[in-house]
Design a protein around this motif. Structure first.
Motif, PDB file in Angstrom:
ATOM      1  N   CYS A  57       5.960   4.189   5.049  1.00 28.66           N
ATOM      2  CA  CYS A  57       5.025   3.339   4.313  1.00 28.66           C
ATOM      3  C   CYS A  57       3.854   4.183   3.813  1.00 28.66           C
ATOM      4  O   CYS A  57       3.287   4.964   4.577  1.00 28.66           O
ATOM      5  CB  CYS A  57       4.529   2.243   5.245  1.00 28.66           C
ATOM      6  SG  CYS A  57       3.180   1.287   4.574  1.00 28.66           S
ATOM      7  N   CYS A  60       0.540   2.928   6.040  1.00 29.87           N
ATOM      8  CA  CYS A  60       0.389   3.066   7.502  1.00 29.87           C
ATOM      9  C   CYS A  60       1.323   4.103   8.115  1.00 29.87           C
ATOM     10  O   CYS A  60       1.144   4.478   9.268  1.00 29.87           O
ATOM     11  CB  CYS A  60       0.595   1.720   8.170  1.00 29.87           C
ATOM     12  SG  CYS A  60       2.321   1.206   8.250  1.00 29.87           S
ATOM     13  N   CYS A  69       5.379  -1.097   3.881  1.00 35.61           N
ATOM     14  CA  CYS A  69       6.249  -1.677   4.904  1.00 35.61           C
ATOM     15  C   CYS A  69       6.040  -3.186   4.999  1.00 35.61           C
ATOM     16  O   CYS A  69       5.117  -3.739   4.408  1.00 35.61           O
ATOM     17  CB  CYS A  69       5.994  -1.014   6.247  1.00 35.61           C
ATOM     18  SG  CYS A  69       4.446  -1.525   7.008  1.00 35.61           S
ATOM     19  N   CYS A  72       2.513  -4.200   6.409  1.00 33.31           N
ATOM     20  CA  CYS A  72       1.428  -4.016   5.441  1.00 33.31           C
ATOM     21  C   CYS A  72       1.497  -5.023   4.303  1.00 33.31           C
ATOM     22  O   CYS A  72       0.475  -5.414   3.752  1.00 33.31           O
ATOM     23  CB  CYS A  72       1.450  -2.605   4.860  1.00 33.31           C
ATOM     24  SG  CYS A  72       0.840  -1.369   5.992  1.00 33.31           S
TER      25      CYS A  72
END
Ligand SMILES: [Zn+2]
Length: 190
Positions: A57, A60, A69, A72
């Motif tokens: 991602c 993160c 992701c 998120c």
């Protein structure tokens, strides 16, 4: 047997996997080659495809097949809190435990680029709490101290996964009940 060169290679590949000994490797190779070659082909295809599809991602660092992701991109998640883990695998474990509804940040190392990424995320999400889910490794206290120092101007509160996770044990070896307790009784750091 020497004339089973390719098969032996497969056995060796299996035995290179974590937790698989030589005997299990032989059993698995026999299974996917002889007993159920269709499963074998499916497995080979699936491994290739997931290697090709998986990435990290951009926000993160958790594993995802998309730029952002699932966590998120989920607006229902509690953005007040970011849980910092050391390994993308830890996100999978914590998600499986269903004990946490905040966001994550995977801190594989503490270089400037990573810290900046974390700062940007905290500012974008207006996060209030940083929750360290490190297992007690050799330098986890030092890393926590370092991050706190780096972020001290951001008016955050810091917490740590509760004691009870034995020292040096990876999160994947902790049962879900202990994990749930460790998350919900996290300790504030001053
Ligand atoms: Zn993410």
């Amino acid at each position: 047997m020497k004339d089973l060169e390719k098969f032996n290679e497969l056995v060796n590949a299996f035995s290179a996997l974590p937790t698989i000994g030589k005997k299990s490797a032989l059993r698995l190779a026999y299974h996917v080659c002889i007993k159920d070659p269709l499963l074998g082909s499916k497995l080979a295809y699936s491994i290739e495809e997931s290697i090709r599809g998986i990435k990290k991602c951009i926000q993160c660092g958790a594993l995802s097949e998309n730029e952002l992701c699932e966590v998120c991109s989920d607006i229902e998640r509690n953005s007040n809190i970011i849980c910092i883990v050391q390994d993308p695998k830890d996100v999978l474990i914590l998600e499986d435990s269903k004990s946490y509804d905040g966001l994550y940040f995977v801190l594989e190392n503490t270089n400037e680029e990573n810290i900046t990424k974390l700062r940007v995320m905290i500012e974008n999400k207006n996060t209030k709490e940083i929750f360290f889910a490190f297992t007690q490794g050799l330098n986890s206290d030092a890393v926590i101290f370092f991050i706190e120092e780096k972020l001290k101007d951001l008016n955050l509160s810091f917490s740590q996964i509760a004691q009870g996770i034995p020292s040096g044990v990876s999160l994947e070896n902790v049962d879900f009940i202990s994990l749930h307790k460790a998350i919900n009784h996290r300790t504030k750091l001053d």
